[in-house]
Motif scaffolding. Structure first.
Motif, PDB file in Angstrom:
ATOM      1  N   GLU A  97      17.346   0.526   0.167  1.00  0.00           N
ATOM      2  CA  GLU A  97      17.458   1.832   0.823  1.00  0.00           C
ATOM      3  C   GLU A  97      16.088   2.488   1.011  1.00  0.00           C
ATOM      4  N   GLY A  98      15.118   2.100   0.185  1.00  0.00           N
ATOM      5  CA  GLY A  98      13.787   2.693   0.291  1.00  0.00           C
ATOM      6  C   GLY A  98      12.759   1.836  -0.416  1.00  0.00           C
ATOM      7  N   PRO A  99      12.514   0.622   0.058  1.00  0.00           N
ATOM      8  CA  PRO A  99      11.627  -0.306  -0.660  1.00  0.00           C
ATOM      9  C   PRO A  99      10.212   0.209  -0.860  1.00  0.00           C
ATOM     10  N   GLU A 100       9.757   1.105   0.004  1.00  0.00           N
ATOM     11  CA  GLU A 100       8.401   1.636  -0.162  1.00  0.00           C
ATOM     12  C   GLU A 100       8.272   2.521  -1.397  1.00  0.00           C
ATOM     13  N   GLN A 101       9.405   2.993  -1.947  1.00  0.00           N
ATOM     14  CA  GLN A 101       9.361   3.847  -3.128  1.00  0.00           C
ATOM     15  C   GLN A 101       9.671   3.087  -4.418  1.00  0.00           C
ATOM     16  N   TYR A 102       9.719   1.765  -4.338  1.00  0.00           N
ATOM     17  CA  TYR A 102       9.939   0.963  -5.542  1.00  0.00           C
ATOM     18  C   TYR A 102       8.606   0.611  -6.189  1.00  0.00           C
ATOM     19  N   LEU A 103       8.614   0.429  -7.505  1.00  0.00           N
ATOM     20  CA  LEU A 103       7.405   0.118  -8.267  1.00  0.00           C
ATOM     21  C   LEU A 103       7.132  -1.388  -8.190  1.00  0.00           C
ATOM     22  N   TRP A 104       6.624  -1.831  -7.061  1.00  0.00           N
ATOM     23  CA  TRP A 104       6.383  -3.257  -6.857  1.00  0.00           C
ATOM     24  C   TRP A 104       5.220  -3.780  -7.691  1.00  0.00           C
ATOM     25  N   SER A 105       4.396  -2.913  -8.227  1.00  0.00           N
ATOM     26  CA  SER A 105       3.269  -3.366  -9.047  1.00  0.00           C
ATOM     27  C   SER A 105       3.715  -3.838 -10.432  1.00  0.00           C
ATOM     28  N   TYR A 106       4.967  -3.573 -10.799  1.00  0.00           N
ATOM     29  CA  TYR A 106       5.509  -3.992 -12.091  1.00  0.00           C
ATOM     30  C   TYR A 106       5.715  -5.505 -12.108  1.00  0.00           C
ATOM     31  N   LYS A 107       5.301  -6.169 -13.168  1.00  0.00           N
ATOM     32  CA  LYS A 107       5.400  -7.626 -13.259  1.00  0.00           C
ATOM     33  C   LYS A 107       6.830  -8.041 -13.625  1.00  0.00           C
TER      34      LYS A 107
ATOM     35  N   LEU B 234      22.713   3.594 -13.663  1.00  0.00           N
ATOM     36  CA  LEU B 234      21.708   2.536 -13.636  1.00  0.00           C
ATOM     37  C   LEU B 234      20.637   2.957 -12.633  1.00  0.00           C
ATOM     38  N   ALA B 235      19.482   3.339 -13.151  1.00  0.00           N
ATOM     39  CA  ALA B 235      18.420   3.912 -12.322  1.00  0.00           C
ATOM     40  C   ALA B 235      17.158   3.064 -12.424  1.00  0.00           C
ATOM     41  N   PRO B 236      16.911   2.185 -11.466  1.00  0.00           N
ATOM     42  CA  PRO B 236      15.694   1.366 -11.501  1.00  0.00           C
ATOM     43  C   PRO B 236      14.445   2.199 -11.203  1.00  0.00           C
TER      44      PRO B 236
ATOM     45  N   ARG C  14       0.830  -1.210   0.000  1.00  0.00           N
ATOM     46  CA  ARG C  14       0.000   0.000   0.000  1.00  0.00           C
ATOM     47  C   ARG C  14       0.861   1.255   0.000  1.00  0.00           C
ATOM     48  N   GLN C  15       1.942   1.240   0.752  1.00  0.00           N
ATOM     49  CA  GLN C  15       2.853   2.390   0.752  1.00  0.00           C
ATOM     50  C   GLN C  15       3.432   2.609  -0.647  1.00  0.00           C
ATOM     51  N   SER C  16       3.786   1.511  -1.304  1.00  0.00           N
ATOM     52  CA  SER C  16       4.355   1.602  -2.652  1.00  0.00           C
ATOM     53  C   SER C  16       3.358   2.197  -3.641  1.00  0.00           C
ATOM     54  N   LEU C  17       2.085   1.818  -3.524  1.00  0.00           N
ATOM     55  CA  LEU C  17       1.068   2.364  -4.425  1.00  0.00           C
ATOM     56  C   LEU C  17       0.887   3.859  -4.205  1.00  0.00           C
TER      57      LEU C  17
END
Length: 302
Positions: free
Chosen positions: A279-289, A124-126, A75-78
């Motif tokens: 370093e900041g997993p809540e700001q990663y785009l986890w919804s990406y398949k 390299l910028a994910p 939810r934080q990521s969204l």
């Protein structure tokens, strides 16, 4: 053969998207952030595909966390993803406003030293934080050359290019000719930036572990580093609380990315991406398949 897109429908979609982005861009940054947070918090409570995919990815990548922790982090990521969408809409229209929101740079000295050495540098910028702000800052400070994949909506693509080229970056199409042009620029000492966590087409990747899971990983970044001797750096723009702005973070990547053995190189690449995400997993785009192309004989988890 697949169905051809209706040109009129594509034009309508493009113009509608640009209009929506323009309306969001009219909001002051404070209101932009407040509205994005409100909408993001609402969306995060709904049983969407994005929430489901996020929880699946988090369960695979952070098995040590509980289901409750996966749900909270998803939810934080969204919320962060909606914030990213709103701020990008603003910054594509007003690039200078985006650049002014960079308040701190962490790890800039090693990056500058690498540039001063005369060797090419690869960023390299994910999909972490606000990558457009990172692009603005790099283009403003260095001779930045990047690849650009059209969205299929010319009106949107024109807006994106306008924002990204505002500070003088050079864009290349995602074609063989574009890659050749990028290599020529890098051999002259130019800096390039690549999103290393995108799932490539079936001819442009190999499987490599990502958080212990087989992930189809693009080989372009590793091959360019091997061909040009570029120094690789991981980077992201961390979104600070409230309306404080962004902190840019640069980290030297694992040296094994330059290993002539491609499998070894890809392992090092994904490990470097993992370290940055942590370093900041809540700001990663986890919804990406990220795991949508599993090895032969396995099924995608989605």
């Amino acid at each position: 053969m697949g169905r051809r897109s209706n040109p009129r429908m594509q034009t309508f979609k493009g113009r509608t998207a640009v209009l929506a982005l323009r309306l969001v861009a009219c909001l002051p940054f404070t209101l932009n952030r407040w509205l994005a947070t409100l909408i993001g918090a609402l969306i995060a409570t709904l049983p969407t595909t994005a929430l489901r995919n996020s929880r699946i990815n988090l369960a695979l990548c952070y098995p040590e966390l509980s289901a409750r922790q996966h749900k909270r982090l998803a939810r934080q990521s969204l919320v962060e993803s909606i914030r990213n969408t709103f701020e990008i809409a603003l910054f594509w229209h007003h690039p200078e406003a985006g650049l002014k929101r960079v308040v701190r740079v962490d790890g800039g000295e090693p990056l500058q030293a690498a540039v001063d050495s005369g060797k090419p540098v690869m960023i390299l910028a994910p999909h972490l934080g606000c990558w457009e702000v990172l692009n603005f800052w790099l283009a403003d400070h260095y001779d930045l050359h990047v690849m650009f994949a059209p969205s299929g909506l010319p009106e949107v693509d024109a807006l994106v290019r306008q924002g990204r080229e505002h500070f003088g970056s050079t864009m290349y199409p995602t074609t063989a000719r574009g890659v050749a042009g990028l290599v020529r620029a890098m051999r002259k000492g130019a800096m390039t930036a690549i999103l290393p966590d995108q799932v490539p087409d079936r001819r442009s990747g190999r499987h490599a572990p990502f958080y212990g899971q087989p992930a189809y990983t693009g080989t372009l970044a590793c091959k360019l580093i091997q061909q040009t001797g570029a120094r690789p750096f991981m980077a992201w723009a961390k979104r600070l609380p409230g309306t404080q702005g962004f902190e840019l973070r640069f980290r030297p990547a694992d040296n094994a990315i330059a290993d002539p053995d491609l499998d070894t190189s890809l392992v090092a690449l994904n490990q470097s991406i993992e370290a940055l995400i942590n370093e900041g997993p809540e700001q990663y785009l986890w919804s990406y398949k990220r795991f949508r192309r599993p090895p032969k004989g396995q099924h995608a988890p989605y």
